[in-house]
Design an enzyme around this catalytic site. Structure first.
Site, mmCIF file in Angstrom:
data_model
loop_
_atom_site.group_PDB
_atom_site.id
_atom_site.type_symbol
_atom_site.label_atom_id
_atom_site.label_comp_id
_atom_site.label_asym_id
_atom_site.label_seq_id
_atom_site.Cartn_x
_atom_site.Cartn_y
_atom_site.Cartn_z
ATOM 1 N N LYS A 1 -2.608 34.909 -44.845
ATOM 2 C CA LYS A 1 -3.910 35.579 -44.916
ATOM 3 C C LYS A 1 -4.924 34.676 -45.615
ATOM 4 O O LYS A 1 -4.600 33.825 -46.430
ATOM 5 C CB LYS A 1 -3.804 36.925 -45.635
ATOM 6 C CG LYS A 1 -3.771 36.889 -47.166
ATOM 7 C CD LYS A 1 -5.167 37.045 -47.767
ATOM 8 C CE LYS A 1 -5.216 37.083 -49.262
ATOM 9 N NZ LYS A 1 -4.567 36.025 -50.012
ATOM 10 N N GLY B 1 -2.506 30.760 -52.399
ATOM 11 C CA GLY B 1 -3.353 31.927 -52.188
ATOM 12 C C GLY B 1 -3.491 32.325 -50.736
ATOM 13 O O GLY B 1 -4.457 32.991 -50.359
ATOM 14 N N SER C 1 3.979 34.862 -49.936
ATOM 15 C CA SER C 1 4.990 35.825 -50.396
ATOM 16 C C SER C 1 4.929 37.111 -49.584
ATOM 17 O O SER C 1 5.964 37.740 -49.313
ATOM 18 C CB SER C 1 4.810 36.126 -51.889
ATOM 19 O OG SER C 1 3.632 36.882 -52.126
ATOM 20 N N ASP D 1 -2.406 41.774 -48.886
ATOM 21 C CA ASP D 1 -1.688 40.666 -48.250
ATOM 22 C C ASP D 1 -0.597 41.156 -47.303
ATOM 23 O O ASP D 1 -0.476 40.683 -46.172
ATOM 24 C CB ASP D 1 -1.081 39.750 -49.304
ATOM 25 C CG ASP D 1 -2.124 38.918 -50.032
ATOM 26 O OD1 ASP D 1 -3.328 39.240 -49.927
ATOM 27 O OD2 ASP D 1 -1.742 37.948 -50.715
#
Length: 397
Positions: A13, A143, A147, A205
């Site tokens: 993202k 960023g 994850s 996310d």
């Protein structure tokens, strides 16, 4: 139960607009980045559960009996509606003992896997002996939602393996996605995995990795935009580390010190997000050149605003200067203070210009990819739909 190997992937993202302003109740647009995390799950008969993470050089395995003991002890308390408890995490750390650094990437990845494996097994029936390989095109810690893509892939694979959701990939298809209600279940479990890794994630996310496309996030509410185009971009990693917490605190301090100055800037960033949303919907209906020019202007304005609120960096200024020399428009994405930047590419941008910009950015010591935003969310793949490099990774492990 899992009868054959399955392969899934989820996107990373980026934030198109609204960084930092979103912390103060303004709108942000989060976009699915077509750099993906791939996971393959395979049935095996060795009585073990194994996970291989070649990106970070980690391979771990546990005896089924070892996991069965923990499963019995926690079966009443593992559920997608509940956050991981401190007691559960302590137990998981005990069996995750091969990882000795609690905050290390390897440790957090192992704990998220164990939590999801045991939680999903507890609720839907124990997943048999399996081997999992996860490989990502996303850099870790930049960023870009690496994850979350990992957690979404794990949730989708494990839920499919135990039969909690279907397997929509048919023989004649190359790629398939789950129906909406099953995507929602994947997203709920992935959020629990994100909690293991991050403590208090926003949920943005994992939602982007699940649903794909473009999501609007404001005051805790996440809305999927229905009509969005796929936009080409250059993604540049300056490789400059930063602390998101420090940057967020710095913006808050400026707002408290100069409210009459800073609040209008935040309101303007909010207006940029809203205007961009309108333009994206217009492009989806009619991809006119004039709309791309507006997007470029919005990028330039927002980058200036982000510098004003104090989250810029000389490395990001350099990205903007280098790409401007080629007639391109860039802004930071995410926390700022280094990290990554995105550069918009119009559909008619000359490939020679893109390559020249890439070379100049690489000469600055940056890492650069040409990719797209607005990509699809979590999906199942047939082997023929995978890139050769992905197949190669899976065949080696």
């Amino acid at each position: 139960m899992l009868a054959k190997r399955l392969t899934v992937s989820a996107p990373g993202k980026a934030i198109l607009h609204g960084e930092h302003a979103v912390v103060h109740g303004k709108a942000a647009l989060a976009v699915a980045l077509n750099l993906r995390t791939f996971l393959q799950i395979r049935p095996c008969n060795n009585g073990k559960v194994a996970i291989h993470l070649p990106n970070i050089g980690t391979s771990l395995n546990w005896e089924m009996g070892q996991l069965q003991t923990l499963l019995t002890a926690f079966s009443a308390g593992l559920d997608q509606s509940k956050s991981p408890s401190p007691e559960q995490m302590d137990k998981l750390r005990e069996i995750g003992s091969p990882i000795v650094i609690p905050a290390a990437t390897e440790s957090l990845a192992a704990l998220a896997f164990l939590y999801l494996y045991l939680s999903i097994s507890a609720k839907y029936g124990q997943i048999p002996s399996v081997e999992i390989v996860v490989w990502s095109e996303l850099p870790v810690g930049a960023g870009l939602g690496s994850s979350a893509a990992y957690s979404v892939c794990l949730a989708a694979a494990l839920l499919t393996a135990c039969g909690a959701i279907g397997c929509p990939l048919k023989e004649e298809k190359y790629i398939a996605r789950w129906p909406e209600e099953e995507l929602d279940l994947i997203n709920q479990w992935a959020f629990r995995g994100e909690q293991v890794i991050h403590g208090k994630p926003s949920g943005v996310d994992n939602s982007v990795a699940t649903w794909g496309g473009v999501l609007r996030f404001q005051s805790g509410k996440i809305t999927l935009l229905k009509r969005v185009p796929t936009l080409r971009i250059l993604l540049t990693n300056t490789k400059v580390s930063r602390s998101t917490r420090t940057l967020v605190a710095g913006v808050k301090d400026k707002i408290l010190k100069f409210p009459a100055i800073m609040n209008p800037v935040l309101a303007s960033i909010d207006a940029i997000s809203n205007e961009c949303e309108n333009v994206l919907e217009a492009i989806a209906l009619s991809p006119s050149q004039k709309y791309y020019l507006v997007l470029e202007e919005l990028v330039d304005i927002n980058q200036h605003h982000l510098n004003v609120i104090g989250v810029g960096h000389t490395s990001l200024d350099r990205v903007c200067q280098v790409t401007a020399n080629h007639g391109l428009h860039s802004k930071l994405t995410g926390a700022g203070g280094g990290g990554c930047a995105i550069t918009l590419l119009r559909p008619d941008t000359d490939p020679l210009i893109v390559e020249a910009a890439r070379q100049d950015l690489s000469a600055c010591g940056f890492e650069c990819w040409e990719t797209s935003i607005g990509a699809s969310g979590i999906c199942l793949h047939s082997p023929t739909s995978l890139k050769p490099e992905v197949l190669q990774i899976f065949s080696k492990v």
